[in-house]
Scaffold this motif. Structure first.
Motif, PDB file in Angstrom:
ATOM      1  N   SER A  53       0.830  -1.198   0.000  1.00  0.00           N
ATOM      2  CA  SER A  53       0.000   0.000   0.000  1.00  0.00           C
ATOM      3  C   SER A  53       0.867   1.252   0.000  1.00  0.00           C
ATOM      4  N   SER A  54       0.357   2.300  -0.581  1.00  0.00           N
ATOM      5  CA  SER A  54       1.093   3.562  -0.687  1.00  0.00           C
ATOM      6  C   SER A  54       0.557   4.613   0.274  1.00  0.00           C
ATOM      7  N   ASP A  55      -0.118   4.163   1.342  1.00  0.00           N
ATOM      8  CA  ASP A  55      -0.721   5.112   2.281  1.00  0.00           C
ATOM      9  C   ASP A  55       0.198   5.451   3.456  1.00  0.00           C
ATOM     10  N   GLY A  56       1.443   5.047   3.364  1.00  0.00           N
ATOM     11  CA  GLY A  56       2.388   5.319   4.443  1.00  0.00           C
ATOM     12  C   GLY A  56       2.550   4.164   5.408  1.00  0.00           C
ATOM     13  N   LYS A  57       1.565   3.261   5.450  1.00  0.00           N
ATOM     14  CA  LYS A  57       1.627   2.125   6.373  1.00  0.00           C
ATOM     15  C   LYS A  57       2.415   0.942   5.797  1.00  0.00           C
ATOM     16  N   ARG A  58       2.579   0.943   4.495  1.00  0.00           N
ATOM     17  CA  ARG A  58       3.299  -0.134   3.801  1.00  0.00           C
ATOM     18  C   ARG A  58       2.710  -1.510   4.096  1.00  0.00           C
ATOM     19  N   GLU A  59       1.401  -1.562   4.226  1.00  0.00           N
ATOM     20  CA  GLU A  59       0.757  -2.850   4.441  1.00  0.00           C
ATOM     21  C   GLU A  59       0.723  -3.631   3.136  1.00  0.00           C
ATOM     22  N   VAL A  60       0.735  -4.956   3.252  1.00  0.00           N
ATOM     23  CA  VAL A  60       0.706  -5.822   2.081  1.00  0.00           C
ATOM     24  C   VAL A  60      -0.719  -6.327   1.877  1.00  0.00           C
ATOM     25  N   HIS A  61      -1.186  -6.254   0.630  1.00  0.00           N
ATOM     26  CA  HIS A  61      -2.560  -6.649   0.320  1.00  0.00           C
ATOM     27  C   HIS A  61      -2.587  -7.595  -0.878  1.00  0.00           C
ATOM     28  N   HIS A 100       4.100  -7.997  -5.488  1.00  0.00           N
ATOM     29  CA  HIS A 100       5.367  -7.436  -4.982  1.00  0.00           C
ATOM     30  C   HIS A 100       5.803  -8.096  -3.672  1.00  0.00           C
ATOM     31  N   ARG A 101       4.862  -8.284  -2.779  1.00  0.00           N
ATOM     32  CA  ARG A 101       5.084  -9.021  -1.540  1.00  0.00           C
ATOM     33  C   ARG A 101       3.834  -9.839  -1.259  1.00  0.00           C
ATOM     34  N   ILE A 102       4.002 -10.901  -0.488  1.00  0.00           N
ATOM     35  CA  ILE A 102       2.903 -11.838  -0.259  1.00  0.00           C
ATOM     36  C   ILE A 102       2.085 -11.408   0.961  1.00  0.00           C
ATOM     37  N   ASP A 103       0.780 -11.333   0.782  1.00  0.00           N
ATOM     38  CA  ASP A 103      -0.148 -11.028   1.878  1.00  0.00           C
ATOM     39  C   ASP A 103      -0.395 -12.321   2.654  1.00  0.00           C
ATOM     40  N   THR A 104       0.124 -12.386   3.858  1.00  0.00           N
ATOM     41  CA  THR A 104       0.021 -13.629   4.643  1.00  0.00           C
ATOM     42  C   THR A 104      -1.356 -13.829   5.267  1.00  0.00           C
ATOM     43  N   GLN A 160      28.157  -9.831   6.424  1.00  0.00           N
ATOM     44  CA  GLN A 160      27.656  -9.346   7.709  1.00  0.00           C
ATOM     45  C   GLN A 160      26.382  -8.522   7.517  1.00  0.00           C
ATOM     46  N   GLY A 161      25.331  -8.888   8.230  1.00  0.00           N
ATOM     47  CA  GLY A 161      24.072  -8.148   8.160  1.00  0.00           C
ATOM     48  C   GLY A 161      23.055  -8.824   7.271  1.00  0.00           C
ATOM     49  N   ASP A 162      21.769  -8.651   7.607  1.00  0.00           N
ATOM     50  CA  ASP A 162      20.683  -9.207   6.806  1.00  0.00           C
ATOM     51  C   ASP A 162      20.483  -8.400   5.530  1.00  0.00           C
ATOM     52  N   ARG A 163      19.726  -8.973   4.607  1.00  0.00           N
ATOM     53  CA  ARG A 163      19.422  -8.269   3.360  1.00  0.00           C
ATOM     54  C   ARG A 163      18.582  -7.023   3.605  1.00  0.00           C
ATOM     55  N   TYR A 164      17.634  -7.147   4.522  1.00  0.00           N
ATOM     56  CA  TYR A 164      16.692  -6.065   4.793  1.00  0.00           C
ATOM     57  C   TYR A 164      16.647  -5.777   6.289  1.00  0.00           C
ATOM     58  N   PRO A 165      16.184  -4.572   6.651  1.00  0.00           N
ATOM     59  CA  PRO A 165      15.866  -4.336   8.066  1.00  0.00           C
ATOM     60  C   PRO A 165      14.797  -5.319   8.523  1.00  0.00           C
ATOM     61  N   ARG A 166      14.701  -5.540   9.796  1.00  0.00           N
ATOM     62  CA  ARG A 166      13.858  -6.613  10.322  1.00  0.00           C
ATOM     63  C   ARG A 166      12.381  -6.471   9.998  1.00  0.00           C
ATOM     64  N   MET A 167      11.905  -5.242   9.845  1.00  0.00           N
ATOM     65  CA  MET A 167      10.465  -5.081   9.645  1.00  0.00           C
ATOM     66  C   MET A 167      10.026  -5.397   8.208  1.00  0.00           C
ATOM     67  N   ALA A 168      10.969  -5.660   7.330  1.00  0.00           N
ATOM     68  CA  ALA A 168      10.630  -5.875   5.926  1.00  0.00           C
ATOM     69  C   ALA A 168      10.132  -7.291   5.675  1.00  0.00           C
ATOM     70  N   ASN A 169       9.213  -7.402   4.710  1.00  0.00           N
ATOM     71  CA  ASN A 169       8.718  -8.710   4.296  1.00  0.00           C
ATOM     72  C   ASN A 169       9.689  -9.324   3.288  1.00  0.00           C
ATOM     73  N   THR A 170       9.958 -10.598   3.429  1.00  0.00           N
ATOM     74  CA  THR A 170      10.728 -11.333   2.424  1.00  0.00           C
ATOM     75  C   THR A 170      10.089 -12.710   2.244  1.00  0.00           C
TER      76      THR A 170
END
Length: 345
Positions: free
Chosen positions: A94-102, A130-134, A320-330
Motif C-alpha cells: 500500500s502507498s498510504d504510508g503504512k506499507r501494508e501488504v494486500h 510485490h510481496r505476499i499477503d500472509t 555481515q548483516g541481513d538483506r533487509y531491516p527486520r520489519m521488511a517482508n521477504t
C-alpha cells in the motif's frame, strides 16, 4: 550518446511464451528510495537509450514513488515505443504510508487498473505480486490475477519474494511466468529451495539487486555518496558494525575483476548471467555510462574455477548483516493460510 558496448541477446522467461532481453533495467532508483527523484528528461533519455541498445525489459512498481515511477515509464513509452518493450510492474504494498501488504481480490483489481492508467497501456506484460499477503491464501490472489489474464489486462503473472511452497501453490492455480528475487554474489539464500522450485516448474528467474544495491560496484565508498534520503542508509549490511567486514568482500571481488580486465560490477553481473539461461538480472541505474558498463557484463565469460573463486569471495559466513531491516517482508515470511480458511466477502 554512445551505444552500449555489446549486443544484448534475447531469452525466454518462463514457459508461457514471454521473451525479454537477457538483461533488464530496474527503474526504481529513477524515482524513489535511492535519494531524490532524478530529472525526468534524463531518465526518459536513459530508457530510450536502453531500448536502442537492445535492453527492452523494464521493471517498475506502483510502490516506487509511490506511483511516480510508473508515470515516468508511461511518458517514456509514448510515441510507438510500447511495442518494442516488455513491461513489468508490481502490486501489493500500500502507498498510504503504512506499507501494508494486500492480496485480496478487490485490491488486486484496483491496483491493476491504476497501473494500467499510469503506464498508459492496455495490457501489462508481466504483473508481479510485490510481496505476499500472509492473511490471504495465495490461491485467492492468483485466482484474481487469472481473471485479469482472461480479460486481457495482463499477459503473464509473477511473484516477488515468495517461498518455494508459496510458488508451488500459486503455480497450481495459474502458471507463474517469473519469480523476482534478490540474487547476487553476496545474497544467495534463495539457492536452497526457491531456485530449485522455479526450475522444477519452468518458471523464469528475475534477479534484482544483482550488484548488492551498488556495493558490488564501488564498495564501502558507496556509503559516503548516499544522500540523507537514501534508504540504503538503514540497511543492515551498510551499517558501521558491518561495513568493514563487507568491504573485504568487495576488495576480493575487485581483485578478480582487475585480473579479468573488467569492472567489479561487470564481474558481479556476469556471475548472475552464468547461473543459467533462465536467469535475467535487472540492475538499476540512472546514468547512461553505468548502463553501458552493465551491458558490457554480457561479454564477460567465466570458467567454473572463476565462478568458484567468486563464490569464495563472499562465503555465507563472511557477509555481515541481513538483506533487509527486520520489519521488511521477504520470502521467509510469505506463507499464506490454506484456501479452505478463506471466506469471500
Amino acid at each position: 550518446m554512445t551505444a552500449a558496448p555489446v549486443s544484448v541477446p534475447r531469452m525466454k522467461l518462463g514457459s508461457q511464451g514471454l521473451e525479454v532481453s537477457a538483461q533488464g533495467l530496474g527503474c526504481m532508483g529513477m524515482s524513489a528510495f535511492y535519494g531524490p527523484p532524478k530529472p525526468e528528461p534524463d531518465m526518459i533519455a536513459l530508457v530510450h537509450h536502453a531500448i536502442a541498445s537492445g535492453v527492452t525489459f523494464f521493471d517498475t512498481s506502483d510502490f516506487y514513488g509511490p506511483h511516480t515511477n510508473e508515470l515516468l515509464l508511461g511518458k517514456a513509452l509514448q510515441g510507438g515505443v510500447r511495442e518494442k518493450v516488455q513491461l513489468a510492474t508490481k502490486f501489493g504494498i500500500s502507498s498510504d504510508g503504512k506499507r501494508e501488504v494486500h492480496g485480496d481480490p478487490a485490491y488486486v483489481r484496483a491496483a491493476c487498473e491504476g497501473s494500467l492508467k499510469r503506464l498508459g497501456v492496455d495490457c501489462i506484460d508481466l504483473y508481479y505480486q510485490h510481496r505476499i499477503d500472509t492473511r490471504v491464501p495465495i490461491e485467492v490472489t492468483i485466482g484474481e490475477l487469472k481473471k485479469l489474464v482472461g480479460e486481457g489486462k495482463i499477459k503473464y503473472i509473477g511473484l516477488s519474494e515468495a517461498s518455494g511452497s508459496t510458488i508451488r501453490r500459486a503455480h497450481a492455480v495459474h502458471p507463474i511466468t517469473a519469480v523476482q528475487l534478490e540474487w547476487s554474489i553476496w545474497s544467495r539464500d534463495v539457492e536452497e529451495d526457491i531456485i530449485p522450485a522455479c526450475r522444477e516448474l519452468g518458471i523464469g528467474i528475475v534477479a534484482y539487486s544483482p550488484l548488492g544495491r551498488g556495493f558490488l560496484s564501488s564498495g564501502a565508498k558507496l556509503i559516503d555518496s548516499l544522500s540523507e534520503q537514501d534508504s540504503r542508509k538503514i540497511f543492515p549490511r551498510f551499517q558501521p558494525e558491518n561495513i568493514e567486514k563487507n568491504a573485504q568482500i568487495f576488495e576480493r571481488v575487485n581483485a578478480v575483476a582487475t585480473r579479468k580486465g573488467c569492472t567489479p560490477s561487470q564481474l558481479a553481473l556476469a556471475w548472475v548471467h552464468h547461473q543459467g539461461s533462465d536467469v535475467c538480472p535487472i540492475p538499476g541505474t540512472t546514468k547512461i555510462e553505468n548502463f553501458n558498463q552493465n551491458v558490457g557484463s554480457l561479454s564477460v565469460k567465466l570458467t567454473p574455477d572463476e565462478m568458484a573463486e567468486l563464490e569464495s569471495c563472499a562465503a555465507a559466513g563472511d557477509v555481515q548483516g541481513d538483506r533487509y531491516p527486520r520489519m521488511a517482508n521477504t520470502w521467509k515470511d510469505s506463507e499464506t493460510p490454506p484456501l479452505s480458511s478463506w471466506k469471500s466477502e
